[in-house]
Design a protein around this motif. Structure first.
Motif, mmCIF file in Angstrom:
data_model
loop_
_atom_site.group_PDB
_atom_site.id
_atom_site.type_symbol
_atom_site.label_atom_id
_atom_site.label_comp_id
_atom_site.label_asym_id
_atom_site.label_seq_id
_atom_site.Cartn_x
_atom_site.Cartn_y
_atom_site.Cartn_z
ATOM 1 N N LYS A 118 33.853 52.924 48.717
ATOM 2 C CA LYS A 118 33.702 54.318 48.290
ATOM 3 C C LYS A 118 34.993 55.113 48.514
ATOM 4 N N ASP A 119 35.799 54.658 49.481
ATOM 5 C CA ASP A 119 36.984 55.427 49.858
ATOM 6 C C ASP A 119 38.262 55.002 49.132
ATOM 7 N N SER A 120 38.198 53.965 48.290
ATOM 8 C CA SER A 120 39.402 53.588 47.545
ATOM 9 C C SER A 120 39.056 53.401 46.079
ATOM 10 N N GLY A 121 40.006 53.747 45.239
ATOM 11 C CA GLY A 121 39.788 53.700 43.813
ATOM 12 C C GLY A 121 40.165 52.370 43.187
ATOM 13 N N TYR A 122 39.832 52.252 41.924
ATOM 14 C CA TYR A 122 40.139 51.064 41.134
ATOM 15 C C TYR A 122 41.634 50.761 41.164
ATOM 16 N N THR A 123 42.460 51.806 41.043
ATOM 17 C CA THR A 123 43.911 51.580 40.994
ATOM 18 C C THR A 123 44.446 51.013 42.308
ATOM 19 N N THR A 124 43.803 51.342 43.424
ATOM 20 C CA THR A 124 44.190 50.771 44.717
ATOM 21 C C THR A 124 43.928 49.267 44.722
ATOM 22 N N THR A 125 42.749 48.869 44.230
ATOM 23 C CA THR A 125 42.412 47.441 44.138
ATOM 24 C C THR A 125 43.384 46.736 43.204
ATOM 25 N N LEU A 126 43.684 47.354 42.059
ATOM 26 C CA LEU A 126 44.624 46.787 41.096
ATOM 27 C C LEU A 126 45.991 46.571 41.736
ATOM 28 N N LYS A 127 46.509 47.583 42.406
ATOM 29 C CA LYS A 127 47.836 47.493 43.031
ATOM 30 C C LYS A 127 47.859 46.389 44.090
ATOM 31 N N LEU A 128 46.806 46.315 44.893
ATOM 32 C CA LEU A 128 46.749 45.294 45.935
ATOM 33 C C LEU A 128 46.721 43.892 45.322
ATOM 34 N N MET A 129 45.986 43.727 44.229
ATOM 35 C CA MET A 129 45.923 42.420 43.576
ATOM 36 C C MET A 129 47.257 42.072 42.914
ATOM 37 N N GLN A 130 47.986 43.064 42.417
ATOM 38 C CA GLN A 130 49.324 42.820 41.871
ATOM 39 C C GLN A 130 50.272 42.354 42.973
ATOM 40 N N ILE A 131 50.186 42.982 44.132
ATOM 41 C CA ILE A 131 51.003 42.580 45.280
ATOM 42 C C ILE A 131 50.635 41.159 45.697
#
Length: 125
Positions: free
Chosen positions: A37-50
């Motif tokens: 609930k506390d992190s957005g889709y773009t946070t997940t995307l960025k982490l997966m790119q890393i």
């Protein structure tokens, strides 16, 4: 970078858990499985790119929606992290780790039976 030497962060481990459980996933599927609930889709995307840059996951870019899969083995990763924890936190004592784990969380009868069976096998080697 060789993924044998990579140490996943806590957030990366959460994503790897999803990929190990579900297999190949899109970022959206991972994000929904994490139910953060506390992190957005773009946070997940960025982490997966890393994670892709670090060699933890592979990315299939053949379609518009990229599909990710874990490149590191779950069992190998768990063994590496447990060994590191035993060395760093429990001063090399596997027994202290087991006693701490069993003292902090109730084990079911089935889990205790599995532990006894495993200890018997070790003793009989």
């Amino acid at each position: 970078m060789s993924n044998n030497n990579v140490k996943p962060t806590e957030g990366e481990m959460e994503i790897l858990q999803v990929l190990w459980a579900k297999g190949n996933c899109t970022v959206r599927e991972v994000h929904e499985a994490l139910d953060k609930k506390d992190s957005g889709y773009t946070t997940t995307l960025k982490l997966m790119q890393i994670m892709h840059e670090k060699g933890l996951v592979d990315r299939d870019t053949s379609s518009k929606t990229h599909v990710y899969r874990a490149l590191i083995n779950q069992e190998t990763t768990q063994q590496h992290l447990v060994k590191k924890m035993i060395d760093n936190v429990f001063n090399g004592s596997a027994a202290r780790l087991v006693m701490q784990a069993l003292g902090n969380k109730s084990a079911s009868k089935e889990e205790i039976d599995l532990i006894k069976e495993y200890l018997d096998k070790l003793e009989n080697k």
